[in-house]
Design a protein around this motif. Structure first.
Motif, PDB file in Angstrom:
ATOM      1  N   PRO A 147     -13.777  43.296  21.322  1.00  0.00           N
ATOM      2  CA  PRO A 147     -12.768  42.524  20.641  1.00  0.00           C
ATOM      3  C   PRO A 147     -11.808  41.609  21.253  1.00  0.00           C
ATOM      4  O   PRO A 147     -11.853  41.834  22.586  1.00  0.00           O
ATOM      5  CB  PRO A 147     -12.024  43.636  20.064  1.00  0.00           C
ATOM      6  N   TYR A 197     -17.848  32.417   4.684  1.00  0.00           N
ATOM      7  CA  TYR A 197     -17.302  33.630   4.175  1.00  0.00           C
ATOM      8  C   TYR A 197     -16.347  33.172   3.013  1.00  0.00           C
ATOM      9  O   TYR A 197     -15.970  32.127   2.831  1.00  0.00           O
ATOM     10  CB  TYR A 197     -16.297  34.396   5.063  1.00  0.00           C
ATOM     11  N   LEU A 213     -17.444  38.119  12.176  1.00  0.00           N
ATOM     12  CA  LEU A 213     -16.400  38.722  11.254  1.00  0.00           C
ATOM     13  C   LEU A 213     -14.856  38.940  11.891  1.00  0.00           C
ATOM     14  O   LEU A 213     -14.050  38.660  11.335  1.00  0.00           O
ATOM     15  CB  LEU A 213     -16.800  40.027  10.594  1.00  0.00           C
ATOM     16  N   ASP A 214     -15.047  39.031  13.059  1.00  0.00           N
ATOM     17  CA  ASP A 214     -13.639  39.099  13.913  1.00  0.00           C
ATOM     18  C   ASP A 214     -12.835  38.035  13.676  1.00  0.00           C
ATOM     19  O   ASP A 214     -11.730  38.075  13.696  1.00  0.00           O
ATOM     20  CB  ASP A 214     -13.887  39.628  15.221  1.00  0.00           C
ATOM     21  N   PRO A 235     -19.116  38.069   3.053  1.00  0.00           N
ATOM     22  CA  PRO A 235     -19.769  37.062   3.536  1.00  0.00           C
ATOM     23  C   PRO A 235     -20.831  36.378   2.371  1.00  0.00           C
ATOM     24  O   PRO A 235     -21.270  37.229   1.530  1.00  0.00           O
ATOM     25  CB  PRO A 235     -20.508  37.813   4.461  1.00  0.00           C
ATOM     26  N   HIS A 268     -16.007  49.350  14.255  1.00  0.00           N
ATOM     27  CA  HIS A 268     -15.308  48.195  13.828  1.00  0.00           C
ATOM     28  C   HIS A 268     -14.208  48.521  12.746  1.00  0.00           C
ATOM     29  O   HIS A 268     -14.676  49.342  11.768  1.00  0.00           O
ATOM     30  CB  HIS A 268     -16.433  46.964  13.210  1.00  0.00           C
ATOM     31  N   ALA A 277     -24.572  41.808   7.392  1.00  0.00           N
ATOM     32  CA  ALA A 277     -24.394  40.908   6.546  1.00  0.00           C
ATOM     33  C   ALA A 277     -23.082  40.198   6.726  1.00  0.00           C
ATOM     34  O   ALA A 277     -22.984  38.751   6.526  1.00  0.00           O
ATOM     35  CB  ALA A 277     -24.616  41.517   5.036  1.00  0.00           C
ATOM     36  N   ALA A 278     -21.902  40.793   7.111  1.00  0.00           N
ATOM     37  CA  ALA A 278     -20.915  40.310   7.357  1.00  0.00           C
ATOM     38  C   ALA A 278     -20.746  39.871   8.697  1.00  0.00           C
ATOM     39  O   ALA A 278     -19.713  39.385   9.340  1.00  0.00           O
ATOM     40  CB  ALA A 278     -19.751  41.343   7.060  1.00  0.00           C
ATOM     41  N   ARG A 279     -21.715  39.939   9.520  1.00  0.00           N
ATOM     42  CA  ARG A 279     -21.663  39.616  10.931  1.00  0.00           C
ATOM     43  C   ARG A 279     -20.603  40.124  11.721  1.00  0.00           C
ATOM     44  O   ARG A 279     -19.730  39.644  12.156  1.00  0.00           O
ATOM     45  CB  ARG A 279     -21.524  37.926  10.975  1.00  0.00           C
ATOM     46  N   ILE A 280     -20.441  41.407  11.943  1.00  0.00           N
ATOM     47  CA  ILE A 280     -19.456  42.205  12.608  1.00  0.00           C
ATOM     48  C   ILE A 280     -20.043  41.934  14.011  1.00  0.00           C
ATOM     49  O   ILE A 280     -21.267  42.019  14.230  1.00  0.00           O
ATOM     50  CB  ILE A 280     -19.522  43.530  12.291  1.00  0.00           C
ATOM     51  N   PRO A 281     -19.209  41.496  14.968  1.00  0.00           N
ATOM     52  CA  PRO A 281     -20.027  40.796  16.031  1.00  0.00           C
ATOM     53  C   PRO A 281     -20.157  42.033  17.335  1.00  0.00           C
ATOM     54  O   PRO A 281     -19.753  43.260  17.126  1.00  0.00           O
ATOM     55  CB  PRO A 281     -18.819  40.119  16.676  1.00  0.00           C
ATOM     56  N   ALA A 294     -13.538  47.108  10.056  1.00  0.00           N
ATOM     57  CA  ALA A 294     -13.967  46.614   8.786  1.00  0.00           C
ATOM     58  C   ALA A 294     -14.931  47.762   7.989  1.00  0.00           C
ATOM     59  O   ALA A 294     -15.224  47.624   6.785  1.00  0.00           O
ATOM     60  CB  ALA A 294     -14.726  45.203   8.718  1.00  0.00           C
TER      61      ALA A 294
END
Lengths: 109, 406
Positions: free
Chosen positions: B168, A4, A84-85, A106, B112, B160-164, B114
């Motif tokens: 949490p 990132y 992301l977390d 990212p 999420h 794309a941002a890899r939000i899991p 984000a």
């Protein structure tokens, strides 16, 4: 692992204060010890930028940043995180340590 | 509709979220999970009338969707890495833990922080609730193509941002839960009063799903008062379901409901949750206050026994947390019961809710009680035009047609 870009957003060209720089060093150590460090750097003021257009014959040089805006990127980290977390936590920590907002984006995976 | 058609639409309601959630975990990709789930349902529509309905519908759908996903990943050279991951993950034993529910993982991903709030809600309704894009668009008064784009954009960001796809971090949980609760409440309300005239007026599968997920959230966060409050609110509302629509498909107002048809077990559970929250002595949040209001209603053996002063006091408490015109409207209804329709109407008339059907329905009822038939009829007309729910329209139409005179 994903990478990132963490851009530091600033609304003035003032450099980090001594206390901020010390906090940034602590954060950098933390990134390294956690295995998140890829690269980081501070940038000179936007007024020092040159836009270069080499697409068409002789390159054209334009003095100044490509975008005049109230805020600019004053520096950045490239970090590695599993998702992301984890990246958001590091970004929150980075924001606190450098005392500025950051934008987390990212890299294409 | 044929028997098989009915079986397919029922299994869609019941199994959609499970199929998407299981695939999302196995494949690590929400978008492909949704697409393959949709394809598996389409295959069912083709195959089941010919081959007969399989004994275990959910397993058939998950297996079919998973096979298709593997086939597709194999075909896609660009996704080679993915393909390997998918094949590897396919036979990995399921992780066991306190929260062993794929749908809860799915909902945390969809909710999420984000993602923008409208995207969270839309995504959860699509992925977990199984609502179609047009239904979601209608629920939020957004154009269908715009809603489709909103969902696509959210899925692109997740990837794309890899939000899991998971639960949490423990210390992020409380903040993440309040977002989940807001979404669950919306799903519940869509089931409780479906907004589409083409839908059944009450969609038990949605209210049941919202309750099931709320129970999971309560089990996960037993100290979270709002999670318990939301569950209590849902239970006390769901308890009245059987009495809420008449045999000929008309909505029955709370005061006219056959209280003998209320589900005493759900009421007892809801009351116990409200009492347990009161016993903590902690200041209640929005859902806990709404649950308490519903506890007062379900406590009255007859509508005439309702403790309206208690209800007005609870709405006052709610207004301090949530000073919105809709809360004021609901408070005005209670004021009308306590202090008469004149005072209730004065409060209603001051509200900026011209586009909201319940505003006009409330005005219509109060004007009727005040003997102002002409104005009441006009207000019913506005309410009928704005109401999407078929049972509510039927009720409002009959009430309007009962009015005497011009």
């Amino acid at each position: 692992m994903a990478q990132y870009l963490m851009s530091v957003l600033a609304d003035s060209t003032a450099l980090a204060t001594e206390a901020e720089q010390a906090a940034i060093d602590v954060f950098n150590d933390r990134l390294r010890s956690g295995g998140h460090w890829v690269f980081a750097g501070g940038l000179a003021a936007p007024g020092t930028a040159t836009v270069v257009d080499g697409r068409d014959g002789e390159p054209v040089f334009t003095d100044g940043p490509y975008l005049e805006s109230k805020e600019h990127v004053a520096g950045f980290w490239i970090i590695e995180a599993p998702h992301l977390d984890a990246a958001l936590r590091l970004a929150a920590l980075g924001s606190r340590h450098c005392n500025r907002r950051v934008e987390l984006r990212p890299f294409l995976g | 509709m044929t028997d098989i058609g009915e079986a397919i639409s029922r299994v869609h309601r019941e199994e959609w979220a499970r199929v998407v959630a299981t695939l999302a975990r196995r494949l690590g990709d929400l978008d492909i999970a949704e697409e393959m789930a949709a394809e598996a349902f389409a295959t069912a529509v083709e195959r089941w009338p010919v081959d007969g309905v399989p004994p275990n519908l959910g397993a058939w759908l998950t297996t079919t969707a998973h096979r298709r996903a593997i086939d597709r990943l194999r075909r896609e050279v660009r996704r080679e890495e993915w393909h390997r991951e998918a094949l590897m993950l396919a036979d990995t034993p399921e992780p066991l833990g306190a929260i062993d529910d794929d749908r809860l993982r799915l909902i945390f991903t969809c909710c999420h922080p984000a993602l923008a709030m409208p995207a969270r809600i839309a995504l959860t309704l699509r992925m977990v609730g199984g609502l179609t894009v047009p239904e979601i668009a209608r629920a939020f008064l957004v154009h269908e193509t715009a809603m489709g784009r909103r969902i696509t954009r959210a899925k692109t960001k997740i990837k794309a941002a890899r939000i899991p796809y998971g639960v949490p971090f423990r210390d992020d949980l409380p903040a993440r839960v309040s977002g989940v609760l807001a979404v669950l409440y919306l799903i519940f309300n869509e089931g409780y009063l479906a907004s589409d005239p083409g839908q059944e007026p009450v969609r038990h599968e949605l209210t049941a799903e919202a309750i099931r997920l709320a129970r999971l959230v309560v089990a996960l966060l037993p100290a979270d008062g709002e999670a318990a409050g939301l569950l209590a609110l849902m239970l006390l509302t769901e308890a009245r379901r059987a009495a809420r629509v008449s045999p000929d498909g008309e909505l029955v107002a709370l005061r006219d409901q056959d209280r003998g048809a209320w589900d005493r077990e759900l009421i007892a559970e809801g009351h116990a949750l409200v009492r347990a929250r009161l016993a903590t002595g902690q200041p209640p949040g929005r859902y806990q206050i709404l649950a308490a209001i519903n506890a007062v209603h379900t406590d009255a053996p007859d509508a005439r026994d309702t403790d309206w002063s208690q209800i007005v006091a609870l709405y006052d408490q709610l207004l301090r947390l949530d000073p919105t015109p809709i809360v004021r409207l609901n408070r005005a209804v209670a004021v009308a019961e306590l202090d008469g329709p004149q005072l209730g109407l004065a409060e209603v008339d001051a509200l900026p809710l011209d586009g909201y059907h319940a505003y006009h329905a409330t005005r219509a009822e109060l004007l009727r009680r005040l003997g102002r038939s002409g104005e009441s009829r006009a207000a019913y007309g506005r309410a009928i035009d704005l109401a999407g729910n078929s049972a509510e329209r039927a009720y409002l139409t009959r009430r309007r047609d009962q009015l005497a005179g011009p």
